[in-house]
Design a protein around this motif. Structure first.
Motif, PDB file in Angstrom:
ATOM      1  N   ASP A 199       0.950  -1.143   0.117  1.00 31.41           N
ATOM      2  CA  ASP A 199      -0.072   0.047   0.050  1.00 31.41           C
ATOM      3  C   ASP A 199       0.798   1.373  -0.063  1.00 31.41           C
ATOM      4  OD1 ASP A 199      -2.520  -0.960   0.175  1.00 31.41           O
ATOM      5  OD2 ASP A 199      -2.566  -1.457   1.996  1.00 31.41           O
ATOM      6  N   ARG A 238       2.435   1.918  -3.516  1.00 28.20           N
ATOM      7  CA  ARG A 238       1.311   2.561  -4.575  1.00 28.20           C
ATOM      8  C   ARG A 238       0.747   3.882  -4.163  1.00 28.20           C
ATOM      9  NH1 ARG A 238      -3.999  -1.256  -4.626  1.00 28.20           N
ATOM     10  NH2 ARG A 238      -4.334  -1.476  -2.368  1.00 28.20           N
ATOM     11  N   ALA A 239       1.177   4.371  -2.864  1.00 35.31           N
ATOM     12  CA  ALA A 239       0.707   5.674  -2.358  1.00 35.31           C
ATOM     13  C   ALA A 239       1.744   6.789  -2.808  1.00 35.31           C
ATOM     14  CB  ALA A 239       0.303   5.662  -0.748  1.00 35.31           C
ATOM     15  N   GLY A 240       2.944   6.327  -2.710  1.00 33.59           N
ATOM     16  CA  GLY A 240       3.908   7.160  -3.231  1.00 33.59           C
ATOM     17  C   GLY A 240       4.960   7.207  -2.381  1.00 33.59           C
ATOM     18  N   HIS A 249      -5.448   0.858   2.186  1.00 31.44           N
ATOM     19  CA  HIS A 249      -4.620   1.714   1.060  1.00 31.44           C
ATOM     20  C   HIS A 249      -5.208   2.992   1.350  1.00 31.44           C
ATOM     21  CE1 HIS A 249      -8.016   2.022  -1.838  1.00 31.44           C
ATOM     22  NE2 HIS A 249      -8.372   1.118  -1.313  1.00 31.44           N
ATOM     23  N   GLU A 250      -6.228   3.451   1.818  1.00 30.27           N
ATOM     24  CA  GLU A 250      -6.676   4.755   1.797  1.00 30.27           C
ATOM     25  C   GLU A 250      -5.734   5.652   2.840  1.00 30.27           C
ATOM     26  OE1 GLU A 250     -10.682   6.989   3.823  1.00 30.27           O
ATOM     27  OE2 GLU A 250     -11.104   5.258   2.500  1.00 30.27           O
ATOM     28  N   TYR A 292      -2.679   5.361   3.593  1.00 26.58           N
ATOM     29  CA  TYR A 292      -1.265   5.725   3.045  1.00 26.58           C
ATOM     30  C   TYR A 292      -1.694   6.849   1.952  1.00 26.58           C
ATOM     31  CZ  TYR A 292      -0.165   1.339   5.430  1.00 26.58           C
ATOM     32  OH  TYR A 292       0.080   0.221   6.200  1.00 26.58           O
ATOM     33  N   LYS A 293      -2.548   6.763   1.125  1.00 31.62           N
ATOM     34  CA  LYS A 293      -2.824   7.754   0.362  1.00 31.62           C
ATOM     35  C   LYS A 293      -3.142   9.154   0.921  1.00 31.62           C
ATOM     36  CE  LYS A 293      -5.796   5.682  -2.296  1.00 31.62           C
ATOM     37  NZ  LYS A 293      -6.598   5.224  -3.557  1.00 31.62           N
ATOM     38  N   SER A 294      -3.766   9.129   2.076  1.00 32.81           N
ATOM     39  CA  SER A 294      -4.171  10.368   2.961  1.00 32.81           C
ATOM     40  C   SER A 294      -2.940  10.733   3.730  1.00 32.81           C
ATOM     41  CB  SER A 294      -5.273   9.853   4.054  1.00 32.81           C
ATOM     42  OG  SER A 294      -6.262   9.544   3.633  1.00 32.81           O
ATOM     43  N   VAL A 322       0.251  10.653   2.259  1.00 29.57           N
ATOM     44  CA  VAL A 322       1.027  11.329   1.464  1.00 29.57           C
ATOM     45  C   VAL A 322       0.468  12.588   1.187  1.00 29.57           C
ATOM     46  CG1 VAL A 322       1.784  11.311  -1.199  1.00 29.57           C
ATOM     47  CG2 VAL A 322       2.004   9.230   0.483  1.00 29.57           C
ATOM     48  N   ASP A 323      -0.932  12.642   0.896  1.00 27.60           N
ATOM     49  CA  ASP A 323      -1.401  14.096   0.673  1.00 27.60           C
ATOM     50  C   ASP A 323      -1.292  15.085   1.495  1.00 27.60           C
ATOM     51  OD1 ASP A 323      -2.939  12.883  -1.738  1.00 27.60           O
ATOM     52  OD2 ASP A 323      -4.531  12.562  -0.819  1.00 27.60           O
TER      53      ASP A 323
END
Length: 298
Positions: free
Chosen positions: A39, A42-44, A126-127, A129-131, A133-134
């Motif tokens: 995760d 793919r989140a960066g 996964h959400e 990890y994206k949060s 990075v944002d």
């Protein structure tokens, strides 16, 4: 500069009966760590740092190095009881390291970029990890941290009560206080907090901390100051522990830092006992069926 994921994996799994960090839970032998790193990639995230113990370092590296080679930069640091400043001493007979704050400090020399910190045996989705990075990309202040806040109902067990840190936030979503509730559970489809002979109904939507935080590198120096004070005050106790979230809370209350609570609807799950294992396996299989993860991660 890509952020780093710091994974606390030095726990010995005494209640679990083994090294749960490496236990195979996915359909092709994946551990929870595998899903976390997948995760993060793919989140960066650009690097993962594992905090482990020397006693299982060889087995741990053998388990993960080949899987992650060429996919993400990896570093290993060791949490040992002896890793404290020279002016302090270890009480005779103490065996346990000094807690999550001490574990985080082991990574001070290898992390120079914003980073997220998680537990090795917790599945965050996964959400989250994206949060993370944002938040890092949009909040450059060194003293502004963040925490992923899970809805309480998405972190409960069907098999008894749990302990959770329930978060109170201000109108802008910044953390004000975390209250530890030691007995929360389901009863007739509702969520209750139990205290003695009384019980209080909760909505189930309260944000709770599951130890997924986001920090900037400057936090390490604050953490170190707090650790030195902790050792001076409690270093001779046999079981005292220094927690990074407690240090963050001190800085918030002193007005020296702020922590944004990032709400998520994701379902958290983790492994504490062997009885949790089939539940986690079933949860992972459902996510694979929904197409959120491939059946074979690597």
């Amino acid at each position: 500069m890509k952020p780093t994921l710091l994974i606390l994996a030095a726990g010995m799994g005494s209640r679990y009966g083994g090294l749960k960090q490496m236990d195979e839970l996915g359909p092709n032998g994946e551990s929870i760590i595998d899903y976390s790193v997948f995760d993060a990639i793919r989140a960066g995230f650009g690097k993962v740092v594992f905090v482990i113990r020397p006693s299982f370092a060889d087995a741990f590296k053998e388990r993960f190095e080949s899987r992650l080679k060429g996919k993400i930069e990896t570093e290993y640091v060791f949490q040992e009881l002896e890793n404290i400043p020279a002016e302090f001493s270890i009480p005779e007979g103490r065996e346990k390291p000094w807690g999550t704050g001490h574990a985080m400090l082991m990574a001070k020399e290898v992390i120079n970029e914003p980073f997220a910190i998680i537990n090795a045996d917790d599945f965050y989705g996964h959400e989250a990890y994206k949060s993370a990075v944002d938040f890092i990309n949009n909040n450059p202040k060194e003293n502004e941290y963040a925490m992923i806040g899970y809805a309480l109902k998405n972190t409960l067990s069907e098999h008894g009560t749990v302990s959770r840190g329930v978060c109170e936030t201000d109108s802008k979503g910044y953390l004000q206080e975390v209250t530890e509730r030691t007995k929360i559970g389901w009863e007739d489809g509702k969520v209750f907090f139990y205290e003695g002979d009384s019980k209080t109904e909760l909505t189930g939507n309260e944000p709770v901390s599951m130890n997924f935080w986001i920090f900037k590198p400057a936090f390490f120096s604050e953490l170190e100051k707090g650790f030195n004070r902790f050792l001076a005050e409690k270093g001779q106790e046999m079981k005292s522990e220094y927690y990074f979230n407690v240090r963050a809370d001190e800085l918030i209350k002193a007005g020296e830092a702020s922590t944004k609570v990032i709400d998520t609807d994701a379902k958290w799950f983790g492994v504490t006992y062997q009885e949790d294992k089939p539940i986690v396996q079933e949860s992972l299989n459902k996510l694979i069926e929904k197409g959120e993860y491939p059946a074979k991660l690597w």
